[in-house]
Motif scaffolding. Structure first.
Motif, PDB file in Angstrom:
ATOM      1  N   UNK A 207      33.026  37.254  34.265  1.00 55.66           N
ATOM      2  CA  UNK A 207      33.636  36.115  33.582  1.00 55.66           C
ATOM      3  C   UNK A 207      32.582  35.027  33.463  1.00 55.66           C
ATOM      4  N   UNK A 215      26.739  41.907  42.430  1.00 50.57           N
ATOM      5  CA  UNK A 215      27.688  42.996  42.657  1.00 50.57           C
ATOM      6  C   UNK A 215      27.612  44.008  41.521  1.00 50.57           C
ATOM      7  N   UNK A 219      26.079  47.864  41.730  1.00 53.65           N
ATOM      8  CA  UNK A 219      26.931  48.980  41.328  1.00 53.65           C
ATOM      9  C   UNK A 219      26.210  49.847  40.293  1.00 53.65           C
TER      10      UNK A 219
ATOM     11  N   UNK B 257      32.402  39.580  46.322  1.00 51.19           N
ATOM     12  CA  UNK B 257      31.412  40.609  46.046  1.00 51.19           C
ATOM     13  C   UNK B 257      31.964  42.004  46.299  1.00 51.19           C
ATOM     14  N   UNK B 259      35.021  42.887  46.133  1.00 46.57           N
ATOM     15  CA  UNK B 259      35.991  43.166  45.066  1.00 46.57           C
ATOM     16  C   UNK B 259      35.253  43.611  43.806  1.00 46.57           C
ATOM     17  N   UNK B 260      34.227  42.829  43.424  1.00 49.31           N
ATOM     18  CA  UNK B 260      33.509  43.166  42.199  1.00 49.31           C
ATOM     19  C   UNK B 260      32.732  44.463  42.360  1.00 49.31           C
ATOM     20  N   UNK B 261      32.319  44.762  43.585  1.00 47.85           N
ATOM     21  CA  UNK B 261      31.485  45.941  43.782  1.00 47.85           C
ATOM     22  C   UNK B 261      32.268  47.210  44.021  1.00 47.85           C
ATOM     23  N   UNK B 263      35.918  47.691  43.397  1.00 47.02           N
ATOM     24  CA  UNK B 263      37.039  48.018  42.515  1.00 47.02           C
ATOM     25  C   UNK B 263      36.522  48.732  41.278  1.00 47.02           C
ATOM     26  N   UNK B 267      38.381  46.124  36.648  1.00 44.14           N
ATOM     27  CA  UNK B 267      38.969  44.985  37.350  1.00 44.14           C
ATOM     28  C   UNK B 267      37.952  43.929  37.752  1.00 44.14           C
ATOM     29  N   UNK B 268      36.654  44.181  37.505  1.00 40.69           N
ATOM     30  CA  UNK B 268      35.654  43.253  38.047  1.00 40.69           C
ATOM     31  C   UNK B 268      35.828  41.841  37.518  1.00 40.69           C
ATOM     32  N   UNK B 269      36.375  41.702  36.315  1.00 37.65           N
ATOM     33  CA  UNK B 269      36.539  40.361  35.768  1.00 37.65           C
ATOM     34  C   UNK B 269      37.688  39.609  36.445  1.00 37.65           C
ATOM     35  N   UNK B 270      38.432  40.296  37.303  1.00 39.52           N
ATOM     36  CA  UNK B 270      39.525  39.629  38.025  1.00 39.52           C
ATOM     37  C   UNK B 270      39.038  39.013  39.332  1.00 39.52           C
ATOM     38  N   UNK B 271      37.719  38.886  39.455  1.00 36.77           N
ATOM     39  CA  UNK B 271      37.128  38.438  40.706  1.00 36.77           C
ATOM     40  C   UNK B 271      37.710  37.107  41.189  1.00 36.77           C
ATOM     41  N   UNK B 273      40.412  35.585  40.218  1.00 42.60           N
ATOM     42  CA  UNK B 273      41.855  35.706  40.430  1.00 42.60           C
ATOM     43  C   UNK B 273      42.112  36.316  41.798  1.00 42.60           C
ATOM     44  N   UNK B 276      41.952  33.912  44.707  1.00 42.27           N
ATOM     45  CA  UNK B 276      43.134  33.077  44.909  1.00 42.27           C
ATOM     46  C   UNK B 276      44.309  33.875  45.456  1.00 42.27           C
TER      47      UNK B 276
ATOM     48  N   UNK C 142      44.327  30.283  37.554  1.00 45.01           N
ATOM     49  CA  UNK C 142      43.188  31.204  37.482  1.00 45.01           C
ATOM     50  C   UNK C 142      43.686  32.634  37.267  1.00 45.01           C
ATOM     51  N   UNK C 143      44.761  32.979  37.994  1.00 45.93           N
ATOM     52  CA  UNK C 143      45.286  34.334  37.885  1.00 45.93           C
ATOM     53  C   UNK C 143      45.832  34.580  36.472  1.00 45.93           C
ATOM     54  N   UNK C 150      41.878  39.463  30.159  1.00 41.21           N
ATOM     55  CA  UNK C 150      41.445  40.836  30.409  1.00 41.21           C
ATOM     56  C   UNK C 150      42.401  41.916  29.926  1.00 41.21           C
TER      57      UNK C 150
END
Lengths: 387, 299, 373
Positions: A207, A215, A219, B257, B259-261, B263, B267-271, B273, B276, C142-143, C150
């Protein structure tokens, strides 16, 4: 409390008076009012400010050369503040209050669509100087034009170049998911790359404003995907950071991207690490074409810095596109006539390429320049015009 | 084994990011712990500090350590000025009033920086000896990474000692527990708050240096997201607890990290989110944060 | 005697003049001024509904933009033609693609969806107090943004949804605004509303006198979210384009600012706050573009209006920490009381107003005289 009220009232009165004088200034009959709606503050500012600068520079040059049909151009510009409601209201204000006959601006399709819809409704030509969504004019209507090429063209050019010229058929795709532009670009790139016989071995996302790509890079490294080239669909702000981080992690593969990477930041931030990066863009600032060099000189003289990115040139060209149409228009007070004149633009050379609106399309046929970073400099590689 | 190494690499990435968050969060927590002020301007004081460094380095060629010192001084001055102008008159008002005031200060500073320095993102380079990369096994770290990591703990230890052992530290703890009672007990709460703001702003400048050094770019809006993350870290760790803020920072960084690495890439763009969601989940189990206590969460 | 005590005066200021403005704007839809007035109307709904949570119940939510987004997307999906949805949102279930509802129904469904999300998030989150709730609601934004950006198949991702039909006329917007204000006004005056304020003023005492705090909190949060959802639906159809980035943290902060400036604990404050925050930036805009003052061309100062606005916010909040209206409800009281309307027919009211005005003028002139002497 009384004091506060007085101060507030005074402020309001000053502002009101100021706005009235501003309105009054715009109604002289020896000028043509042209609206320039840009997000000069907020998140979009890094693209829109240079565009506005370029736009105003062009208007100044035109006025110094005698204006249009004896009339001076008056650029009416309000700050959209990267806020959609403000963009919409300012656009309305340009048309209703300032009586602009053409409105131009914006570098993000979402905002451009909002402004474009308003212009369409009011029957005023709208030219977006920086938004590259190819379907934008069709979504809005006959009064909307794109000054740059569509995303599809630059994505196709990049895909063709990667496969035909570089011969690299396995690609890793990294996409900024928060921007309309980056998503569209990635979509078209993928489509063409696969059609040309390439293979997307891995796709990953981020984003806008995530400064840390480690990360994703780790990967990619761990995936052993056998990728031969990396396509990054990103915006100028991220260009240097992401390339630098790839190189720091030991990735030496060629990286390719669209006009989002056409920014001095790429080299300033990544330094030597920026080498072996390809950028498909509107024009090369290294281009020795006198027109381009002249523009760069004029820009430096006016604003004290070199053009920040390609959007400065796009703003500049957009003003000349409008001026060209106004010169040809049968009636410069009739928006419909101006629209027709814009639609009939043929072979108008600018710093970001040559504009022709062909067969009723309102997206110009423009060639894409492929630049490569070599030894800390953008080097012109070739010009492509994909079908 | 490969999977394990991959996990380790991503964890180190998390620690790197986490240490930046942690150092912002400690500064944030200094003020937050005492005033319960969600200081949206904290990130912007960071920006001020970073731009100071940039100007001094590029325009005057001052050596780095001098610029850092000066930027800390300027950040403290700005921090104290905002406290005097925008927060002190509102001290007896509700939390909402100070919150809005801090938002306004943030907007003001962002726009001022934008008007002075243009909205363009700029390159920010540290001297070569700080950005040099070291390879330790399969991990690559820059000198700055190591300094940041160490700085977090040094700052944490020093501040903890200050708070535990000194008079002003004791006064700080008292104010953190109950501002009004402290005032009644004769504590000079202005002095305490000014000290807290000074420490917080100084740390903001330092954390700005580390953030900009890590990502090599700066822009007028750069402070907002780290400020928000620092707030999350402070809440996650427990309000008013410095070690909680550090812990919260590291947890956020590592969680992001991993999560992004780990998942699937869809889904990486949901980092963000995810961060929170994690925060909300932790608060459900520990309503006062990980290291916070009920008394710490003054209502 | 003060002017505000005259029912007729109230009628003129709070009913007649706004009504005239709305009617003019209603017939010149699409113009710049009508656009601003419409925006003001939507802001009133947003801020008034936020006040129910932040001002009257003592919680502090910062996530209004998230509910707006939900309402806007829901209303868009329910009103767009099927062929457009097939292109931009092919992942929707088939029945949803072919469903088209009248705009008001779509608005209400959008509001209900927003309220439903508020319910889901409310159960875990409303246990938190103070700042924890603020963080959690920022998190919700944010969510929501992450999902909107996405889930390309459902929302067209960051490309946004375009071409929303222009259904949100001045009439619809102000109809909705008045209804929302009326509902909120009645709610706050009811035993339910008194329970809310009791909860705000003393949490423990409210509990001891048997107020069920959990249901109160959640229901207030849901009502507020419902209205935000409706406002979002109006906003989307007014702007014709929606995208996740329009409903992000900065948008939400703006609503919170407006609420606090006007006065959180007052519905009239929502009206006054929206009025200021909608129109002042517009008035300041010419300052930035390098206007001519007395023949001197000032330099361009983009960002100046933001600076002035921020400074103004600080000044207002320092001098009036409860917001401009404080706890006063003069506007809503005048709007929704029969006395205001019946005053038009009463002769005595006209006489009273004349008396007050005459008195005021006399007072003023004597003050001028004494100054002159």
């Amino acid at each position: 409390m009384r004091k506060l009220q007085k101060v507030l009232a005074l402020l309001l009165i000053i502002a009101l008076a100021a706005s009235l004088t501003a309105c009054g200034g715009g109604k002289k009959s020896d000028t043509i009012n042209i609206g320039a709606i840009y997000n000069v503050t907020g998140g979009q500012a890094s693209l829109d400010k240079p565009s506005l600068n370029g736009f105003k520079l062009a208007a100044k040059e035109i006025n110094e050369n005698g204006g249009i049909k004896g009339k001076k151009i008056n650029v009416v510009s309000y700050d959209g503040k990267t806020d959609q409601a403000t963009v919409a209201n300012s656009t309305k204000k340009m048309i209703d209050v300032d009586k602009c006959v053409v409105v131009a601006g914006l570098s993000d399709s979402n905002y451009a669509l909002a402004a474009g819809n308003i212009c369409q409704e009011k029957g005023i030509p709208f030219i977006t100087s920086g938004a590259t969504l190819p379907t934008l004019p069709d979504q809005v209507g006959e009064f909307a034009f794109l000054a740059p090429f569509g995303d599809n063209i630059q994505a196709y050019a990049c895909a063709d170049f990667a496969i035909n010229d570089l011969g690299l058929k396995k690609c890793y795709l990294l996409i900024d998911q928060s921007m309309e532009f980056t998503k569209t670009l990635a979509h078209f790139f993928q489509e063409r790359y696969i059609a040309n016989g390439g293979e997307i071995v891995l796709t990953d996302n981020y984003m806008n404003k995530d400064p840390d790509f480690s990360a994703q890079i780790d990967r990619f490294l761990a995936s052993n995907s056998g990728a031969e080239i990396i396509f990054i669909s990103g915006v100028p702000d991220d260009a240097g950071v992401v390339v630098k981080q790839f190189r720091d992690k030991g990735v030496t593969l060629p990286i390719i991207s669209g006009d989002g990477f056409d920014t001095p930041l790429l080299i300033e931030v990544a330094g030597a690490a920026a080498d072996n990066t390809y950028v498909g863009t509107h024009a090369s600032l290294e281009n020795q074409d006198p027109k381009v060099q002249q523009f760069i000189e004029a820009y430096k003289k006016e604003y004290g810095t070199a053009p920040e990115n390609a959007f400065a040139g796009l703003g500049y060209d957009t003003m000349y596109l409008i001026a060209d149409a106004l010169n040809r228009a049968t009636d410069i007070n009739n928006p419909k006539a101006i629209r027709d004149a814009i639609a009939a633009t043929q072979n108008l050379a600018g710093v970001t390429g040559t504009v022709t609106y062909k067969d009723g399309s309102r997206v110009p046929v423009k060639s894409v320049t492929i630049n490569k970073v070599e030894n800390g400099k953008f080097v012109f590689i070739k010009e492509v015009l994909p079908e | 084994m490969d999977g394990f190494i991959y996990f380790l690499i991503q964890s180190v990435n998390g620690l790197k990011l986490g240490s930046v968050y942690a150092i912002v969060a400690v500064g944030y927590s200094m003020v937050y712990g005492i005033l319960r002020l969600i200081n949206f301007a904290h990130g912007d004081i960071m920006t001020v500090g970073v731009y100071t460094i940039l100007v001094l380095m590029t325009a005057f060629g001052v050596p780095l350590w001098v610029t850092v010192l000066l930027s800390v001084v300027i950040a403290i001055a700005v921090g104290l000025a905002t406290e005097r102008i925008a927060y002190r008159p509102l001290r007896t008002a509700g939390e909402e009033a100070t919150l809005i005031s801090s938002l306004a200060v943030s907007i003001f500073m962002q726009n001022l920086i934008m008007m002075i320095f243009s909205p363009q993102r700029r390159a920010f380079h540290l001297p070569e000896y700080l950005s040099r990369l070291h390879t330790i096994g399969f991990i690559k770290l820059s000198t700055m990474n190591i300094i940041t990591f160490a700085a977090v703990f040094i700052i944490l230890i020093v501040l903890s000692l200050v708070i535990k052992k000194t008079r002003i530290g004791m006064a700080m703890r008292a104010c953190s527990d109950n501002l009004n009672a402290s005032k009644l007990m004769g504590i000079n709460i202005n002095a305490v708050i000014v000290t807290a703001f000074a420490i917080g702003s100084g740390l903001a400048a330092l954390s700005g240096l580390m953030l900009a050094g890590e990502y090599k770019t700066i822009d007028p809006l750069m402070g907002f997201v780290p400020g928000l993350k620092a707030f999350c870290a402070a809440v996650l760790g427990g309000i008013g607890s410095l070690s909680g803020a550090v812990l919260g920072g590291f947890i956020l960084g590592i969680a992001e990290m991993l999560f992004a690495g780990l998942m699937p890439t869809d889904f990486t763009a949901y980092r963000d989110a995810f961060v929170f969601v994690l925060l909300i989940l932790v608060l459900l189990v520990r309503p006062y944060g990980i290291l916070g206590s009920k008394e710490g969460g003054r209502s | 005697m003060r002017l505000r005590d005259s029912n007729l005066f109230r009628f003129i200021i709070f009913v007649l003049i706004p009504l005239i403005v709305i009617i003019i704007c209603g017939f010149s839809s699409g113009s710049y001024y009508a656009g601003l007035v419409n925006l003001f109307g939507i802001n009133v709904i947003l801020v008034a509904s936020l006040n129910l949570v932040n001002g009257f119940s003592g919680m502090f939510s910062m996530g209004h933009a998230a509910f707006m987004a939900i309402g806007a997307y829901a209303a868009a999906i329910l009103t767009l033609p099927a062929n457009q949805k097939l292109i931009s949102m092919p992942g929707l279930p088939e029945w949803l693609i072919y469903m088209r509802l009248p705009y008001p129904v779509a608005l209400i469904i959008g509001g209900i969806l927003a309220a439903f999300v508020a319910l889901l998030i409310g159960f875990p989150v409303l246990r938190f107090k103070g700042h924890y709730l603020s963080v959690a609601t920022i998190g919700l934004i944010v969510i929501v943004r992450a999902v909107l950006d996405n889930e390309d198949e459902l929302t067209n991702g960051a490309r946004g949804v375009t071409g929303l039909p222009n259904y949100a006329s001045t009439w619809t917007i102000f109809g909705a605004a008045v209804i929302c204000l009326f509902i909120l006004y009645r709610l706050i005056r009811s035993s339910y509303g008194r329970g809310l304020t009791a909860m705000r003023d003393d949490y423990v005492a409210a509990q001891t006198i048997g107020i069920n705090l959990t249901t109160k909190k959640i229901s207030a949060f849901c009502i507020s979210a419902f209205m935000a959802g409706v406002a979002g639906g109006l906003w989307g159809h007014m702007q014709s384009v929606i995208s996740g980035k329009f409903f992000y943290i900065d948008a939400s902060f703006k609503i919170v600012e407006t609420s606090i400036i006007g006065g959180m604990s007052s519905l009239s404050g929502a009206v006054v706050g929206s009025l200021l925050m909608t129109f002042i930036p517009e008035l300041l805009a010419p300052l930035e573009t390098g206007i001519e003052v007395f023949g001197i061309r000032l330099p361009e100062l983009y960002g100046a209006s933001n600076l002035i606005m921020a400074a103004l916010l600080i000044v207002i909040i320092i001098f009036r920490r409860q917001g401009i209206m404080g706890y006063s409800e003069i506007i809503t009281e005048s709007l929704f009381s029969a006395k205001t309307y019946s005053s038009v027919l009463k002769k005595s009211e006209y006489k009273k107003l004349c008396d007050i005005v005459a008195h005021k003028i006399k007072e003023l002139s004597s003050r001028v005289k004494s100054k002159g002497a």
